[in-house]
Motif scaffolding. Structure first.
Motif, mmCIF file in Angstrom:
data_model
loop_
_atom_site.group_PDB
_atom_site.id
_atom_site.type_symbol
_atom_site.label_atom_id
_atom_site.label_comp_id
_atom_site.label_asym_id
_atom_site.label_seq_id
_atom_site.Cartn_x
_atom_site.Cartn_y
_atom_site.Cartn_z
ATOM 1 N N VAL A 353 0.824 -1.204 0.000
ATOM 2 C CA VAL A 353 0.000 0.000 0.000
ATOM 3 C C VAL A 353 0.860 1.256 0.000
ATOM 4 C CG1 VAL A 353 -1.674 1.331 1.369
ATOM 5 C CG2 VAL A 353 -2.017 -1.128 1.019
ATOM 6 N N ARG A 354 2.029 1.191 0.612
ATOM 7 C CA ARG A 354 2.940 2.351 0.581
ATOM 8 C C ARG A 354 3.407 2.661 -0.835
ATOM 9 N NH1 ARG A 354 4.761 0.149 5.616
ATOM 10 N NH2 ARG A 354 6.526 -0.917 4.656
ATOM 11 N N GLU A 355 3.263 1.694 -1.735
ATOM 12 C CA GLU A 355 3.568 1.922 -3.154
ATOM 13 C C GLU A 355 2.340 2.414 -3.919
ATOM 14 O OE1 GLU A 355 6.491 1.742 -4.558
ATOM 15 O OE2 GLU A 355 7.629 0.874 -2.878
ATOM 16 N N ASP A 356 1.260 2.699 -3.201
ATOM 17 C CA ASP A 356 0.003 3.190 -3.792
ATOM 18 C C ASP A 356 -0.636 2.175 -4.734
ATOM 19 O OD1 ASP A 356 0.026 5.612 -2.415
ATOM 20 O OD2 ASP A 356 1.217 6.623 -3.958
ATOM 21 N N VAL A 357 -0.719 0.947 -4.254
ATOM 22 C CA VAL A 357 -1.433 -0.107 -4.953
ATOM 23 C C VAL A 357 -1.947 -1.063 -3.877
ATOM 24 C CG1 VAL A 357 0.587 -1.615 -5.267
ATOM 25 C CG2 VAL A 357 -1.315 -1.722 -6.903
ATOM 26 N N ALA A 358 -3.010 -1.804 -4.192
ATOM 27 C CA ALA A 358 -3.585 -2.697 -3.187
ATOM 28 C C ALA A 358 -4.168 -3.942 -3.837
ATOM 29 C CB ALA A 358 -4.673 -1.973 -2.387
ATOM 30 N N TYR A 359 -4.205 -5.022 -3.052
ATOM 31 C CA TYR A 359 -4.850 -6.280 -3.424
ATOM 32 C C TYR A 359 -5.595 -6.784 -2.192
ATOM 33 C CZ TYR A 359 -0.735 -8.118 -0.964
ATOM 34 O OH TYR A 359 0.240 -8.370 -0.035
ATOM 35 N N VAL A 360 -6.267 -7.922 -2.319
ATOM 36 C CA VAL A 360 -6.890 -8.573 -1.168
ATOM 37 C C VAL A 360 -6.093 -9.821 -0.819
ATOM 38 C CG1 VAL A 360 -8.962 -9.649 -0.224
ATOM 39 C CG2 VAL A 360 -9.181 -7.760 -1.831
ATOM 40 N N PRO A 361 -5.579 -9.922 0.397
ATOM 41 C CA PRO A 361 -4.926 -11.175 0.811
ATOM 42 C C PRO A 361 -5.912 -12.338 0.753
ATOM 43 C CG PRO A 361 -4.458 -9.400 2.362
ATOM 44 C CD PRO A 361 -5.537 -8.899 1.449
ATOM 45 N N GLY A 362 -5.403 -13.516 0.462
ATOM 46 C CA GLY A 362 -6.288 -14.662 0.274
ATOM 47 C C GLY A 362 -6.822 -15.288 1.536
ATOM 48 N N ALA A 363 -6.166 -15.094 2.678
ATOM 49 C CA ALA A 363 -6.523 -15.833 3.891
ATOM 50 C C ALA A 363 -7.993 -15.712 4.289
ATOM 51 C CB ALA A 363 -5.612 -15.402 5.042
ATOM 52 N N PRO A 364 -8.631 -14.533 4.229
ATOM 53 C CA PRO A 364 -10.025 -14.444 4.691
ATOM 54 C C PRO A 364 -11.020 -15.273 3.878
ATOM 55 C CG PRO A 364 -9.021 -12.261 4.589
ATOM 56 C CD PRO A 364 -8.089 -13.200 3.905
ATOM 57 N N PHE A 365 -10.632 -15.749 2.711
ATOM 58 C CA PHE A 365 -11.551 -16.513 1.874
ATOM 59 C C PHE A 365 -11.613 -17.994 2.254
ATOM 60 C CE2 PHE A 365 -10.229 -12.893 -0.756
ATOM 61 C CZ PHE A 365 -11.446 -12.426 -1.198
ATOM 62 N N TYR A 366 -10.872 -18.400 3.265
ATOM 63 C CA TYR A 366 -10.817 -19.804 3.655
ATOM 64 C C TYR A 366 -11.661 -20.057 4.897
ATOM 65 C CZ TYR A 366 -6.997 -20.567 0.366
ATOM 66 O OH TYR A 366 -6.239 -20.661 -0.773
ATOM 67 N N ALA A 367 -12.476 -21.116 4.845
ATOM 68 C CA ALA A 367 -13.224 -21.528 6.030
ATOM 69 C C ALA A 367 -12.343 -22.304 6.990
ATOM 70 C CB ALA A 367 -14.417 -22.389 5.613
ATOM 71 N N GLY A 368 -11.344 -22.998 6.453
ATOM 72 C CA GLY A 368 -10.432 -23.769 7.282
ATOM 73 C C GLY A 368 -9.066 -23.108 7.355
ATOM 74 N N GLU A 369 -8.028 -23.923 7.347
ATOM 75 C CA GLU A 369 -6.661 -23.403 7.403
ATOM 76 C C GLU A 369 -6.365 -22.631 6.119
ATOM 77 O OE1 GLU A 369 -3.008 -22.522 8.957
ATOM 78 O OE2 GLU A 369 -4.679 -23.548 9.953
ATOM 79 N N PRO A 370 -6.005 -21.346 6.228
ATOM 80 C CA PRO A 370 -5.823 -20.553 5.013
ATOM 81 C C PRO A 370 -4.471 -20.776 4.352
ATOM 82 C CG PRO A 370 -5.432 -19.190 6.935
ATOM 83 C CD PRO A 370 -5.881 -20.533 7.450
ATOM 84 N N ASP A 371 -4.425 -20.511 3.067
ATOM 85 C CA ASP A 371 -3.167 -20.434 2.335
ATOM 86 C C ASP A 371 -2.749 -18.972 2.333
ATOM 87 O OD1 ASP A 371 -1.068 -20.308 0.560
ATOM 88 O OD2 ASP A 371 -1.985 -21.681 -0.894
ATOM 89 N N ARG A 372 -1.784 -18.624 3.170
ATOM 90 C CA ARG A 372 -1.413 -17.224 3.380
ATOM 91 C C ARG A 372 -0.567 -16.652 2.258
ATOM 92 N NH1 ARG A 372 -3.112 -15.578 8.152
ATOM 93 N NH2 ARG A 372 -3.682 -17.152 9.714
ATOM 94 N N SER A 373 -0.218 -17.474 1.291
ATOM 95 C CA SER A 373 0.582 -16.977 0.171
ATOM 96 C C SER A 373 -0.290 -16.540 -1.009
ATOM 97 C CB SER A 373 1.561 -18.052 -0.292
ATOM 98 O OG SER A 373 0.880 -19.165 -0.836
#
Length: 407
Positions: A353-373
């Motif tokens: 975000v300090r580079e003035d760009v953004a994405y959504v991390p994948g972890a919140p889309f998991y019901a179980g153990e997330p893939d944080r990469s």
């Protein structure tokens, strides 16, 4: 003589479900990145410059001039008959015979999820979802008190054998899936996989909730029939649709197609929620469908989105670390990427975000153990030039970002 102040008692606590389910990380990211200089790949918003503003405005003018008393009045919970008739006609033409009475108009398809959760889920019931899964569905089911279990799968979606095992073991109420241009992965379930899921539902007794907000935004390949059209699933599939991605999200117009008993239960739940979806919006949408060519409008939007998707896919190899994998979506709004396992995309987001760009991390889309990469990128809101610049910024932000703490 002084009188001691009476102690002030605390108010009762929030419901346990309200305490347990957090807000949307996507909404929180959008709030943080609202600065105009940020190129935001985090949202799931359609491009506003492509809205048919004149066509929609003309539809509203017509209903307010020709039928103001009706347009501004209460309406039936099920929805305006003229809108349901035109929706039913569109679905029938696309291979799913539908009558107006098969449909319930909702305030966005998101409300459909909440109504279904109310109608089907008792606290503690198990529901099955894809992995990863649309974030707001996880919220809706969590707020209903459901125990949410992810079905293992592959690039083609939930694995039918794993689904059958879970149905036998867990006795879930339903399986929730976005089979076409899924949020967040962009994947599309092939016809064979849809048939296999329908067969499991028929053999083992299971509702399928088929959410289709993106299906008309196809850029490549051939349309895949809905699960709801499969013979094994016709009496046990709820199909959700929406105008948000093809007309305008501000209308908040969605619908659900369901068997009669479940549809009636959802109507009762809707009566308790909002009585009915705004009448003027429904009548304006019906007018638009009558006098405008929605299919031609969607084709124009899809042509622009296809160019933007291709711009993102072209820039990803230089922007993302070596070893990252992603798929080419045939439509929809999203590209899903999996970085090397040393990357934690949530921890890295502040640096990006300090580079003035953004994405959504994948972890919140998991019901179980997330893939944080993992991370999700939306490609429809920016021009190809903005996408190229945003990906350059993303590459700078992710550079040397291997450690899990993102430091």
């Amino acid at each position: 003589m002084s009188v001691a102040a009476a102690p002030i008692a605390s108010v009762p606590p929030l419901a346990a479900r309200a305490r347990a389910v957090g807000g949307s990380p996507v909404r929180e990211i959008l709030a943080v990145t609202a600065r105009p200089e940020v190129i935001n790949f985090a949202g799931g918003l359609p491009a506003p410059e492509l809205f048919d503003r004149e066509g929609v405005a003309a539809a509203f003018r017509h209903v307010l001039e020709e039928m103001p008393g009706r347009a501004l009045q209460y309406a039936t919970t099920e929805g305006e008959p003229v809108l349901r008739e035109r929706l039913a006609r569109r679905m029938s033409v696309r291979g799913l015979p539908t009558d107006a009475d098969d449909l319930l108009v909702t305030t966005g398809s998101q409300q459909g999820l909440s109504l279904l959760a109310t109608a089907l889920v008792d606290a503690g019931d198990t529901v099955l979802v894809e992995e990863p899964c649309y974030l707001a569905a996880l919220q809706a089911f969590g707020l209903a008190g459901a125990r949410v279990v992810a079905v293992p799968g592959d690039a083609d979606g939930p694995d039918p054998e794993a689904l059958a095992e879970l149905v036998v073991r867990e006795r879930p109420k339903f399986l929730y899936t976005v089979p076409t241009f899924q949020n967040p992965t962009g994947r599309t379930l092939p016809a064979e996989r849809r048939a296999a899921l329908a067969s499991v539902a028929a053999r083992h007794g299971l509702w399928i909730i088929e959410d289709d907000p993106y299906g008309e935004l196809r850029y490549d390949g051939e349309r895949v029939p809905w699960i709801a059209a499969h013979p094994d699933a016709r009496d046990r599939t709820v199909l959700l649709g929406s105008f948000s991605k093809v007309m305008a999200p501000g209308l908040r117009l969605g619908w659900l197609r369901a068997p009669a008993e479940l549809r009636r239960a959802c109507a009762v739940a809707k009566q308790a929620a909002d009585l009915h979806t705004p009448t003027v919006n429904q009548l304006a949408a019906a007018r638009y469908l009558a006098v405008s060519d929605l299919d031609a409008h969607v084709a124009r939007v899809a042509a622009v989105y296809r160019e933007r998707r291709d711009a993102m896919l072209a820039g990803l190899p230089d922007a993302l670390p070596e070893g990252t994998v992603w798929e080419r979506p045939e439509g929809g709004m999203f590209v899903w990427a999996r970085l090397p396992e040393t990357y934690d995309t949530a921890a890295l987001l502040p640096r990006v975000v300090r580079e003035d760009v953004a994405y959504v991390p994948g972890a919140p889309f998991y019901a179980g153990e997330p893939d944080r990469s993992t991370l999700r990128l939306c490609f429809v809101t920016q021009t190809p030039e903005e996408i190229a610049e945003g990906l350059r910024r993303l590459g700078r932000g992710l550079k040397d970002g291997g450690p899990r703490d993102g430091a």
